[in-house]
Design a protein around this motif. Structure first.
Motif, PDB file in Angstrom:
ATOM      1  N   LEU A 201       0.834  -1.210   0.000  1.00 62.22           N
ATOM      2  CA  LEU A 201       0.000   0.000   0.000  1.00 62.22           C
ATOM      3  C   LEU A 201       0.866   1.256   0.000  1.00 62.22           C
ATOM      4  O   LEU A 201       0.514   2.275  -0.594  1.00 62.22           O
ATOM      5  CB  LEU A 201      -0.920   0.001   1.234  1.00 62.22           C
ATOM      6  N   ALA A 202       1.993   1.152   0.706  1.00 58.35           N
ATOM      7  CA  ALA A 202       2.859   2.329   0.844  1.00 58.35           C
ATOM      8  C   ALA A 202       3.904   2.426  -0.268  1.00 58.35           C
ATOM      9  O   ALA A 202       4.710   3.359  -0.270  1.00 58.35           O
ATOM     10  CB  ALA A 202       3.550   2.281   2.203  1.00 58.35           C
ATOM     11  N   THR A 203       3.902   1.469  -1.184  1.00 64.31           N
ATOM     12  CA  THR A 203       4.945   1.453  -2.218  1.00 64.31           C
ATOM     13  C   THR A 203       5.061   2.760  -3.012  1.00 64.31           C
ATOM     14  O   THR A 203       6.176   3.279  -3.172  1.00 64.31           O
ATOM     15  CB  THR A 203       4.739   0.261  -3.179  1.00 64.31           C
ATOM     16  N   PRO A 204       3.954   3.328  -3.506  1.00 62.40           N
ATOM     17  CA  PRO A 204       4.111   4.578  -4.276  1.00 62.40           C
ATOM     18  C   PRO A 204       4.759   5.677  -3.435  1.00 62.40           C
ATOM     19  O   PRO A 204       5.611   6.420  -3.916  1.00 62.40           O
ATOM     20  CB  PRO A 204       2.665   4.952  -4.635  1.00 62.40           C
ATOM     21  N   PHE A 205       4.368   5.765  -2.170  1.00 59.92           N
ATOM     22  CA  PHE A 205       4.915   6.786  -1.279  1.00 59.92           C
ATOM     23  C   PHE A 205       6.406   6.526  -1.004  1.00 59.92           C
ATOM     24  O   PHE A 205       7.250   7.415  -1.135  1.00 59.92           O
ATOM     25  CB  PHE A 205       4.104   6.771   0.031  1.00 59.92           C
ATOM     26  N   LEU A 206       6.704   5.248  -0.646  1.00 55.84           N
ATOM     27  CA  LEU A 206       8.093   4.895  -0.324  1.00 55.84           C
ATOM     28  C   LEU A 206       8.995   5.032  -1.543  1.00 55.84           C
ATOM     29  O   LEU A 206      10.132   5.529  -1.438  1.00 55.84           O
ATOM     30  CB  LEU A 206       8.168   3.459   0.227  1.00 55.84           C
ATOM     31  N   SER A 207       8.486   4.602  -2.691  1.00 54.50           N
ATOM     32  CA  SER A 207       9.314   4.699  -3.899  1.00 54.50           C
ATOM     33  C   SER A 207       9.511   6.164  -4.290  1.00 54.50           C
ATOM     34  O   SER A 207      10.555   6.533  -4.847  1.00 54.50           O
ATOM     35  CB  SER A 207       8.706   3.899  -5.056  1.00 54.50           C
ATOM     36  N   GLY A 208       8.535   7.013  -3.951  1.00 56.28           N
ATOM     37  CA  GLY A 208       8.669   8.451  -4.188  1.00 56.28           C
ATOM     38  C   GLY A 208       9.806   9.038  -3.369  1.00 56.28           C
ATOM     39  O   GLY A 208      10.624   9.821  -3.873  1.00 56.28           O
ATOM     40  N   ILE A 209       9.859   8.624  -2.099  1.00 59.11           N
ATOM     41  CA  ILE A 209      10.950   9.112  -1.227  1.00 59.11           C
ATOM     42  C   ILE A 209      12.298   8.629  -1.766  1.00 59.11           C
ATOM     43  O   ILE A 209      13.277   9.382  -1.820  1.00 59.11           O
ATOM     44  CB  ILE A 209      10.734   8.614   0.221  1.00 59.11           C
ATOM     45  N   MET A 210      12.313   7.358  -2.172  1.00 58.65           N
ATOM     46  CA  MET A 210      13.565   6.801  -2.713  1.00 58.65           C
ATOM     47  C   MET A 210      13.979   7.557  -3.977  1.00 58.65           C
ATOM     48  O   MET A 210      15.161   7.872  -4.178  1.00 58.65           O
ATOM     49  CB  MET A 210      13.378   5.310  -3.034  1.00 58.65           C
ATOM     50  N   ALA A 211      12.996   7.851  -4.814  1.00 59.20           N
ATOM     51  CA  ALA A 211      13.290   8.566  -6.064  1.00 59.20           C
ATOM     52  C   ALA A 211      13.860   9.949  -5.780  1.00 59.20           C
ATOM     53  O   ALA A 211      14.812  10.395  -6.440  1.00 59.20           O
ATOM     54  CB  ALA A 211      12.024   8.677  -6.911  1.00 59.20           C
ATOM     55  N   ASP A 212      13.308  10.643  -4.778  1.00 57.56           N
ATOM     56  CA  ASP A 212      13.812  11.974  -4.401  1.00 57.56           C
ATOM     57  C   ASP A 212      15.269  11.905  -3.977  1.00 57.56           C
ATOM     58  O   ASP A 212      16.053  12.816  -4.238  1.00 57.56           O
ATOM     59  CB  ASP A 212      12.983  12.545  -3.235  1.00 57.56           C
ATOM     60  N   THR A 213      15.596  10.798  -3.264  1.00 57.69           N
ATOM     61  CA  THR A 213      16.964  10.647  -2.771  1.00 57.69           C
ATOM     62  C   THR A 213      17.921  10.307  -3.912  1.00 57.69           C
ATOM     63  O   THR A 213      19.041  10.814  -3.977  1.00 57.69           O
ATOM     64  CB  THR A 213      17.014   9.518  -1.705  1.00 57.69           C
ATOM     65  N   ILE A 214      17.458   9.420  -4.789  1.00 61.17           N
ATOM     66  CA  ILE A 214      18.342   8.965  -5.874  1.00 61.17           C
ATOM     67  C   ILE A 214      18.527  10.061  -6.937  1.00 61.17           C
ATOM     68  O   ILE A 214      19.618  10.245  -7.468  1.00 61.17           O
ATOM     69  CB  ILE A 214      17.781   7.672  -6.516  1.00 61.17           C
TER      70      ILE A 214
END
Lengths: 332, 294
Positions: A201-214
């Motif tokens: 459920l949290a994947t879009p949110f978590l992947s968004g944070i990861m994308a911001d970092t990367i």
């Protein structure tokens, strides 16, 4: 086939006579109908707007009956249906081990695969039935509240949505079974399954944070960056002037945004919940950007959503294959 | 069974098991906890696959097939049923798996559960579950029935009732019975022959007398009679060692001389009040073979 049916029938009897299952199914139905009720409220509002017209801007679009299922497939099914599927499967194998009935069961003329296959088939039948009840009851409520009968196309959309939902629940049933095979404790299997659901459920949110970092945006000035422009006059004099260069920086930013979006999309594919939500929103026909402004047909939507469905189906098959292989290789 | 070996990782549980069971007998498998009795049974049933060796049932090599399972009834050591279902429903479910059509009323009556057949198994005591387990083991109408540590958790009355039931099943229904235990006294009067397991191997196999002979364990005959003098004459005439008490004799018997001695006593018309073999010899033999009697 015979013993598989005996195991499956017992599994069905256990499920439908279990207070736990009936309670969760009841809750699931209430939530489903509540979601549709919310959808109807929204539908009525849109209908009022449509009938009242608009004094400024484009005319409001006429709502479709299928829109009332938005909250159901967007929120209720991804969460409640997944929990119901996990509750049906988290102890399917481990309970036999915990209660020490597996040894006795296997001492009868029955092959191991008949046990796990029987449980799979019964589980899929149960989730399909639960969803059918939920869809039928919700549709009935929607028709009753709106007084509008669905068109053939809308019925098709609902049937495809039901099928996709069965596959989605099948994924979580398979996940629960896999965890039940791997882990020795039913409760550990359930908790692990719920954690996976939350992660999905949290994947879009978590992947968004990861994308911001990367893919960070390093500049401090979000507006226009500067550069130097040189021009030579007819007399040979050189004039130097500081000018703004908006396009280069904006392009760079857009490139980063695209990378981020691509990253989020790729990571989200591994979330069955996101795949299902993408499939469902496409099949509802609510997500469309057409040059003509016309809503796509059910077949066009199905064609667009097929990728999500295939990914979901692959993940579901992976769960079942994993459970089957591990169970067949395990000692008692 | 010939040379049956089974390991769990590096731990070798069965190190070449060899023995045979005769049709129609009650065969006891004795061995300390953890020696591999359950692993042995699970291998026979095909629940585990042996690493090497052969298992033949009525001359047919074991192949984990359904046919083999049809021939063997099984009562696991920790028998568990579906507790939410009644006794009858449990038996009905296993009947469906077995694809047989047994008379469930007859089976429930055999184990004395006819009045409790519609009660949920979750409410049953350990003894009642064991009895239901025995009924379950008969569902397939098998040729062989395996009872793994069947008396564990039973009270003395339950143990006696179990022994009586097994004798009945063996004699009246003609079933070959294999029973395991780590307590000799629980099955020594029940079984015709025994295999003693130690360190993953069969240390000895045979009747009680054969086991005693194998380990040079002396047997004793207890004789109780009022005719002490005449009895003493016979014992001395037969050259037997004995200890005499008041109207009692404890006679050392290296071989089974029971019938010869009894005949001689009858010839002299000596009134015999009691005449029995020493009961503890199997325990002694077992301890010697498993290293516990040193």
């Amino acid at each position: 086939m015979g013993s598989m049916w005996d195991i499956g029938r017992k599994q069905l009897e256990d499920s439908f006579s279990s207070k736990k299952f009936l309670l969760i199914l009841g809750l699931f139905l209430v939530l489903s109908m509540g979601s549709v009720y919310m959808g109807v409220e929204e539908y009525n509002q849109q209908m009022e707007n449509f009938e009242g017209g608009s004094n400024y801007g484009p005319a409001p679009e006429k709502p479709s009956l299928i829109d009332v299922f938005g909250p159901l497939v967007g929120l209720n099914l991804p969460l409640a249906a997944a929990i119901l599927a996990l509750l049906l499967s988290y102890d399917s194998i481990s309970r036999e081990r915990e209660d020490e009935t597996i040894e006795l069961l296997l001492s009868y003329p029955i092959y191991r695969d008949e046990i796990i296959n029987g449980k799979f088939v019964a589980g899929l039948f149960t989730v399909a039935t639960a969803l059918l009840i939920a869809f039928t009851a919700s549709s009935g409520l929607a028709i009753y509240l709106t007084g509008v009968l669905p068109t053939a196309e809308q019925i098709f959309r609902l049937v495809f949505l039901w099928q996709g939902s069965v596959i989605y629940m099948g994924f979580f049933f398979g996940l629960g079974t896999l965890l039940s095979v791997i882990l020795n404790s039913s409760w550990r299997a359930l908790i692990t399954g719920l954690v996976v659901l939350l992660l999905f459920l949290a994947t879009p949110f978590l992947s968004g944070i990861m994308a911001d970092t990367i893919y960070p945006i390093e500049t401090d000035n979000p507006g226009v960056s500067t550069g130097v422009s040189r021009s030579v006059s007819a007399g040979g004099a050189v004039a130097v002037q500081e000018v703004g260069i908006p396009n280069r920086e904006e392009n760079k930013r857009q490139e980063i945004y695209d990378k981020r979006e691509n990253f989020v999309n790729q990571v989200s594919k591994f979330s069955a919940t996101t795949s299902f939500q993408n499939f469902a929103s496409t099949m509802l026909g609510t997500d469309y950007e057409g040059e003509t402004g016309l809503k796509p047909t059910v077949w066009e939507n199905l064609s667009s959503a097929l990728g999500y469905l295939i990914f979901l189906l692959s993940e579901t098959l992976l769960m079942f294959t994993g459970s089957y292989t591990l169970f067949m290789r395990q000692d008692l | 069974m010939e040379g049956v070996k089974k390991s769990y990782g590096d731990f070798e549980v069965l190190k070449g098991i060899e023995f045979s069971v005769k049709e129609g007998e009650i065969f006891g498998i004795l061995g300390p906890n953890g020696v591999g009795k359950t692993t042995l049974f699970q291998t026979v049933l095909g629940l585990l696959r042996q690493d090497s060796g052969t298992i033949k049932i009525k001359g047919t090599e074991h192949t984990q097939s359904k046919e083999i399972k049809k021939k063997i009834g099984y009562l696991p050591s920790d028998i568990s049923f579906y507790e939410g279902m009644t006794a009858r429903e449990n038996l009905e479910f296993f009947t469906e798996l077995a694809k047989t059509d047994p008379d469930l009323d007859d089976l429930l009556e055999l184990v004395g559960l006819e009045k409790d057949s519609d009660r949920a198994v979750g409410d049953f005591s350990t003894g009642m579950k064991k009895r239901l387990g025995i009924a379950q083991s008969m569902i397939k109408d098998p040729e062989i029935i395996i009872y793994d540590e069947p008396t564990t958790g039973l009270d003395p009355q339950g143990k006696k009732a179990f022994k009586d039931l097994v004798k009945k099943i063996n004699r009246e229904r003609g079933k070959t019975v294999i029973i395991s235990s780590h307590i000799t006294t629980e099955i020594d009067t029940l079984c015709d022959r025994f295999a003693i397991l130690s360190d993953g191997k069969v240390e000895a196999c045979g009747t009680r007398q054969e086991l005693n002979n194998e380990t040079d364990t002396d047997s004793y005959i207890r004789l109780k009679t009022d005719d002490v003098e005449a009895s003493e004459e016979i014992l001395e005439d037969m050259g037997l060692e004995y200890e005499a008490g008041k109207k009692k004799f404890e006679i050392l018997a290296e071989d089974d001389i029971r019938s010869e001695l009894f005949d001689r006593l009858m010839e002299k018309e000596i009134e015999v009040d009691a005449f029995e073999m020493e009961e503890e010899t199997l325990e002694t033999t077992y301890l010697k073979l498993t290293g516990g009697g040193k």
